[in-house]
Scaffold this motif. Structure first.
Motif, short mmCIF file in Angstrom:
data_model
loop_
_atom_site.label_atom_id
_atom_site.label_comp_id
_atom_site.label_asym_id
_atom_site.label_seq_id
_atom_site.Cartn_x
_atom_site.Cartn_y
_atom_site.Cartn_z
N TYR A 168 0.86 -1.19 0.00
CA TYR A 168 0.00 0.00 0.00
C TYR A 168 0.90 1.24 0.00
CZ TYR A 168 -4.17 -2.77 1.17
OH TYR A 168 -5.21 -3.66 1.15
N THR A 169 0.54 2.21 -0.83
CA THR A 169 1.40 3.39 -0.93
C THR A 169 0.60 4.58 -1.42
OG1 THR A 169 3.51 4.20 -1.80
CG2 THR A 169 2.12 2.98 -3.32
N GLY A 170 1.13 5.76 -1.16
CA GLY A 170 0.52 6.98 -1.67
C GLY A 170 0.76 7.13 -3.15
N ASN A 171 -0.29 7.56 -3.85
CA ASN A 171 -0.17 7.75 -5.30
C ASN A 171 0.38 9.16 -5.57
OD1 ASN A 171 -0.39 7.80 -8.06
ND2 ASN A 171 -2.46 6.96 -8.13
N HIS A 172 1.68 9.27 -5.52
CA HIS A 172 2.34 10.57 -5.71
C HIS A 172 2.25 11.04 -7.16
CE1 HIS A 172 4.39 10.70 -1.71
NE2 HIS A 172 4.26 9.39 -1.81
N ASP A 173 2.19 10.11 -8.10
CA ASP A 173 2.21 10.46 -9.52
C ASP A 173 0.86 10.96 -10.02
OD1 ASP A 173 4.90 9.77 -9.70
OD2 ASP A 173 4.43 7.67 -10.19
N GLU A 174 -0.22 10.36 -9.52
CA GLU A 174 -1.57 10.74 -9.97
C GLU A 174 -2.45 10.97 -8.75
OE1 GLU A 174 -2.07 7.24 -12.62
OE2 GLU A 174 -2.43 8.76 -14.17
N TYR A 175 -2.08 11.98 -7.99
CA TYR A 175 -2.74 12.24 -6.70
C TYR A 175 -4.24 12.48 -6.88
CZ TYR A 175 -3.37 14.16 -1.99
OH TYR A 175 -3.79 14.37 -0.70
N TYR A 176 -4.64 13.14 -7.97
CA TYR A 176 -6.04 13.53 -8.14
C TYR A 176 -6.84 12.53 -8.97
CZ TYR A 176 -4.41 17.83 -6.09
OH TYR A 176 -3.86 18.75 -5.22
N ASP A 177 -6.30 11.34 -9.17
CA ASP A 177 -7.08 10.26 -9.77
C ASP A 177 -8.20 9.89 -8.80
OD1 ASP A 177 -8.08 7.77 -10.65
OD2 ASP A 177 -6.14 7.19 -11.50
N PRO A 178 -9.48 9.97 -9.22
CA PRO A 178 -10.56 9.68 -8.29
C PRO A 178 -10.51 8.27 -7.70
CG PRO A 178 -11.40 9.89 -10.53
CD PRO A 178 -9.98 10.36 -10.55
N ARG A 179 -9.87 7.34 -8.38
CA ARG A 179 -9.77 5.98 -7.83
C ARG A 179 -9.04 5.95 -6.50
NH1 ARG A 179 -7.21 2.88 -12.89
NH2 ARG A 179 -6.01 4.82 -12.87
N ASN A 180 -8.22 6.96 -6.24
CA ASN A 180 -7.51 7.01 -4.96
C ASN A 180 -8.45 7.21 -3.77
OD1 ASN A 180 -5.01 6.85 -6.30
ND2 ASN A 180 -4.88 9.07 -6.50
N TYR B 89 -13.87 16.20 -9.22
CA TYR B 89 -14.85 16.23 -10.31
C TYR B 89 -15.20 17.66 -10.73
CZ TYR B 89 -15.53 11.20 -9.71
OH TYR B 89 -15.35 9.84 -9.64
N ALA B 90 -15.29 18.58 -9.76
CA ALA B 90 -15.58 19.97 -10.12
C ALA B 90 -14.44 20.57 -10.94
CB ALA B 90 -15.82 20.79 -8.86
N GLU B 91 -13.21 20.21 -10.59
CA GLU B 91 -12.04 20.76 -11.29
C GLU B 91 -12.05 20.37 -12.77
OE1 GLU B 91 -8.55 22.85 -11.92
OE2 GLU B 91 -9.84 22.85 -10.14
N CYS B 92 -12.52 19.16 -13.07
CA CYS B 92 -12.52 18.72 -14.47
C CYS B 92 -13.89 18.93 -15.13
CB CYS B 92 -12.09 17.26 -14.58
SG CYS B 92 -13.23 16.07 -13.87
N GLY B 93 -14.83 19.58 -14.42
CA GLY B 93 -16.12 19.90 -15.02
C GLY B 93 -17.07 18.73 -15.12
N ASP B 94 -16.85 17.68 -14.33
CA ASP B 94 -17.77 16.54 -14.31
C ASP B 94 -18.86 16.85 -13.29
OD1 ASP B 94 -19.12 14.14 -14.14
OD2 ASP B 94 -17.30 12.90 -14.18
N TRP B 95 -19.83 17.67 -13.70
CA TRP B 95 -20.80 18.20 -12.74
C TRP B 95 -21.79 17.17 -12.22
CZ3 TRP B 95 -19.14 22.10 -10.40
CH2 TRP B 95 -18.29 23.01 -11.05
N PRO B 96 -22.23 16.18 -13.00
CA PRO B 96 -23.11 15.17 -12.41
C PRO B 96 -22.46 14.45 -11.22
CG PRO B 96 -23.24 15.06 -14.79
CD PRO B 96 -22.12 16.01 -14.48
N ARG B 97 -21.18 14.09 -11.36
CA ARG B 97 -20.50 13.41 -10.25
C ARG B 97 -20.20 14.38 -9.11
NH1 ARG B 97 -18.50 10.24 -14.64
NH2 ARG B 97 -18.67 7.99 -14.20
N ALA B 98 -19.87 15.62 -9.45
CA ALA B 98 -19.62 16.61 -8.41
C ALA B 98 -20.87 16.83 -7.57
CB ALA B 98 -19.14 17.93 -9.03
#
Length: 282
Positions: free
Chosen positions: A82-94, A204-213
């Motif tokens: 288990y580790t922190g996702n430093h490369d893709e911190y804002y991947d929602p899967r995190n 989600y708001a940052e990327c404009g995915d408003w239904p999920r936001a």
């Protein structure tokens, strides 16, 4: 793997529960089920219990809690990876716990939840800390608190580093012991789950995915009805989706609850936009 038919909680009943009755793991998986409707909660409960069963003989043979915690961290972060996702911190899967278990990647709060669930099942009162910036965990020990960073393999943090981490978030001022103790207060289950949802909302708001936001803000309100920030976030999302009735309702409620908020003027302008006619605000 044998699956445990662990039911998930009901969104509509969470608001009525006292904090201790809100299942942390179950509600985190409930958040994930919004994105992964076929999610099997029992599978992840069994996976956690396997982690616990592997650790239990070793933990029972160790007397001191800091050393028990070291063994837990070595297993989770070194052996299991288990580790922190430093490369893709804002991947929602995190932030979706099923994905954290499967990919062994997360952000501080999701990794902390795994760490807390394992430690608690081993009889250790590991709590989360809504620290400014990155979420942390804390364990009471004889001479105070052991504070750790789950994003960086559970590394312990001393008082000086905690002060330096907090400084940019408190106006650049030095923290005295009393303020630091307040910041290190254990986070409630509601606070932890709300922070997870707000993290997702921000992504989600940052990327404009408003239904999920909007969905994430709505879920915060299931935990914390009339939470001003969640009302504002859902209302602004509704406006983006041209759901003007919902936007008027939420933004108007926000301004009633937080009339002196720093963003009140901006929100009022959005409310006028949602109303279509400034005279209607009267």
């Amino acid at each position: 793997m044998e699956r445990n038919p662990s039911p998930l909680p009901d969104w509509d009943r969470l608001a009525a529960l006292d904090d201790a009755s809100i299942p942390l793991l179950g509600t985190a998986l409930l958040i994930a089920r919004d994105e992964y409707p076929e999610l099997d909660p029992g599978l992840y409960d069994v996976l956690l219990q396997q982690h616990v069963a592997h650790l239990q003989p070793k933990i029972e043979a160790i007397a001191l809690w800091p050393l028990k915690m070291l063994a837990i961290n070595e297993y989770l972060f070194d052996e299991l990876g288990y580790t922190g996702n430093h490369d893709e911190y804002y991947d929602p899967r995190n932030s979706y716990l099923n994905q954290v278990f499967e990919r062994r990647l997360g952000i501080p709060i999701s990794l902390a939840l795994v760490q807390m669930e394992v430690a608690r099942r081993l009889g250790m009162p590991l709590d989360g800390v809504s620290f400014p910036g990155h979420f942390l965990v804390r364990l009471p020990v004889d001479d105070g608190l052991l504070v750790m960073d789950p994003f960086n393999r559970g590394r312990p943090l001393d008082v000086d580093e905690l002060r330096e981490r907090a400084r940019p978030h408190v106006g650049g001022n030095a923290l005295d012991d009393q303020v630091l103790q307040q910041i290190l207060h254990p986070a409630s289950h509601r606070a932890i789950l709300g922070r997870m949802l707000r993290n997702l909302h921000g992504v989600y708001a940052e990327c404009g995915d408003w239904p999920r936001a909007v969905r994430c803000a709505d879920r915060v309100l299931k935990l914390l009805p009339d939470d001003p920030e969640a009302l504002r976030d859902r209302g602004l999302g509704y406006l983006q989706l041209e759901h003007r009735h919902g936007a008027r309702r939420d933004l108007g409620r926000y301004l009633l609850l937080a009339p002196d908020a720093p963003d009140a003027r901006t929100v009022r302008e959005s409310l006028i936009e949602a109303s279509g006619d400034p005279a209607r605000l009267n």
